[in-house]
Design an enzyme around this catalytic site. Sequence first.
Site, PDB file in Angstrom:
ATOM      1  N   THR A 252      74.640  29.374  -8.569  1.00 20.13           N
ATOM      2  CA  THR A 252      73.386  29.874  -9.116  1.00 20.13           C
ATOM      3  C   THR A 252      73.673  31.134  -9.906  1.00 20.13           C
ATOM      4  O   THR A 252      74.733  31.755  -9.765  1.00 20.13           O
ATOM      5  CB  THR A 252      72.362  30.152  -7.997  1.00 20.13           C
TER       6      THR A 252
ATOM      7  N   GLY B  75      61.752  28.839  -8.779  1.00 24.14           N
ATOM      8  CA  GLY B  75      62.110  27.481  -8.415  1.00 24.14           C
ATOM      9  C   GLY B  75      62.389  27.296  -6.941  1.00 24.14           C
ATOM     10  O   GLY B  75      61.626  26.656  -6.225  1.00 24.14           O
ATOM     11  N   HIS B  76      63.501  27.864  -6.464  1.00 23.11           N
ATOM     12  CA  HIS B  76      63.975  27.581  -5.105  1.00 23.11           C
ATOM     13  C   HIS B  76      62.913  27.888  -4.052  1.00 23.11           C
ATOM     14  O   HIS B  76      62.603  27.044  -3.198  1.00 23.11           O
ATOM     15  CB  HIS B  76      65.247  28.378  -4.829  1.00 23.11           C
TER      16      HIS B  76
ATOM     17  N   GLU C 213      66.901  27.150 -19.584  1.00 24.04           N
ATOM     18  CA  GLU C 213      67.865  28.200 -19.274  1.00 24.04           C
ATOM     19  C   GLU C 213      69.269  27.632 -19.314  1.00 24.04           C
ATOM     20  O   GLU C 213      69.479  26.449 -19.042  1.00 24.04           O
ATOM     21  CB  GLU C 213      67.623  28.752 -17.863  1.00 24.04           C
TER      22      GLU C 213
ATOM     23  N   ARG D 278      73.250  22.243 -16.154  1.00 22.12           N
ATOM     24  CA  ARG D 278      74.628  22.707 -16.099  1.00 22.12           C
ATOM     25  C   ARG D 278      75.568  21.569 -16.496  1.00 22.12           C
ATOM     26  O   ARG D 278      75.175  20.396 -16.437  1.00 22.12           O
ATOM     27  CB  ARG D 278      74.944  23.251 -14.701  1.00 22.12           C
TER      28      ARG D 278
ATOM     29  N   HIS E  89      67.290  24.330 -15.815  1.00 22.63           N
ATOM     30  CA  HIS E  89      68.564  25.012 -16.060  1.00 22.63           C
ATOM     31  C   HIS E  89      69.675  23.973 -15.944  1.00 22.63           C
ATOM     32  O   HIS E  89      70.316  23.846 -14.890  1.00 22.63           O
ATOM     33  CB  HIS E  89      68.764  26.139 -15.048  1.00 22.63           C
TER      34      HIS E  89
ATOM     35  N   HIS F 212      64.364  35.099 -10.176  1.00 18.39           N
ATOM     36  CA  HIS F 212      65.439  34.906  -9.206  1.00 18.39           C
ATOM     37  C   HIS F 212      65.033  35.503  -7.858  1.00 18.39           C
ATOM     38  O   HIS F 212      64.911  36.709  -7.710  1.00 18.39           O
ATOM     39  CB  HIS F 212      66.777  35.500  -9.645  1.00 18.39           C
ATOM     40  N   ASP F 213      64.810  34.619  -6.903  1.00 15.72           N
ATOM     41  CA  ASP F 213      64.468  34.967  -5.524  1.00 15.72           C
ATOM     42  C   ASP F 213      63.100  35.625  -5.363  1.00 15.72           C
ATOM     43  O   ASP F 213      62.822  36.246  -4.331  1.00 15.72           O
ATOM     44  CB  ASP F 213      65.546  35.848  -4.890  1.00 15.72           C
TER      45      ASP F 213
ATOM     46  N   HIS G 290      72.107  18.819 -11.020  1.00 13.93           N
ATOM     47  CA  HIS G 290      70.652  18.756 -10.784  1.00 13.93           C
ATOM     48  C   HIS G 290      69.969  18.228 -12.044  1.00 13.93           C
ATOM     49  O   HIS G 290      69.765  17.031 -12.165  1.00 13.93           O
ATOM     50  CB  HIS G 290      70.085  20.088 -10.290  1.00 13.93           C
TER      51      HIS G 290
END
Length: 238
Positions: A101, A214-215, A70, A45, A43, A191-192, A50
């Site tokens: 995020t 990811g995280h 993304e 930005r 992703h 997501h999460d 990152h």
Amino acid sequence: MTKLSVNINKVATLRNSRGGNKPNLLQVALDCEKFGAQGITVHPRPDERHIRYQDVYDLKAAIGTEFNIEGNCKEQKFVDLVLANKPAQVTLVPDELGQITSNHGWDTIKHQSYLQEIVAMFKEAGIRVSIFVDPDLKMVEAAATTGTDRIELYTEVYANQHKKNPEIAIKPYIIAAIRANELGLGLNAGHDLDLHNLHYFYQQIPNLLEVSIGHALISDALYLGLEETIRQYRAQLA
């Protein structure tokens, strides 16, 4: 089969914190594939805090699994990056400039005309398109009229509520998934999602094609190791 796509943004964050090339982002992506990941997600930005734009070119040239990029398609640089690399999938996310995020899906009614145009452009280039949406029937139904191939359900609300009441947490996602299936939309999620809530989500959501994680996955790898972590996440999808 629900595919696991590993988002490697956090690996790039660690690399960028010291400069140089440790950890080696490309090697991590190749190792993720070797250890069982069925896709790689990035992703990028605008501030490249990152994933760097060059990373996308390097990854595209090297990885063998599905590549998912993304990002905010209202940024022309992002659009150009995707068209230049032609990943298997582009996931359209309505990020704001400087956003830490992703925290919400598209308003597919308000942005209907725009989404129709951008979806058509990416599909003409041979790229599968997924639109990031909240588990809202109106947003799902409007997404279907954009021409998108898939939607990705934004799962932070599910993840937060799952700790207290999984049945209540999953209910709007089941309703949204059933409607997406009726409308012929492919279904992704992300997501999460983590080792505590992923299997229940997988069990309850019909025809889930892909999760992007990811995280949590990279955090778990600090304790379990990357190979064992990917093995455990794959086990949640079985």
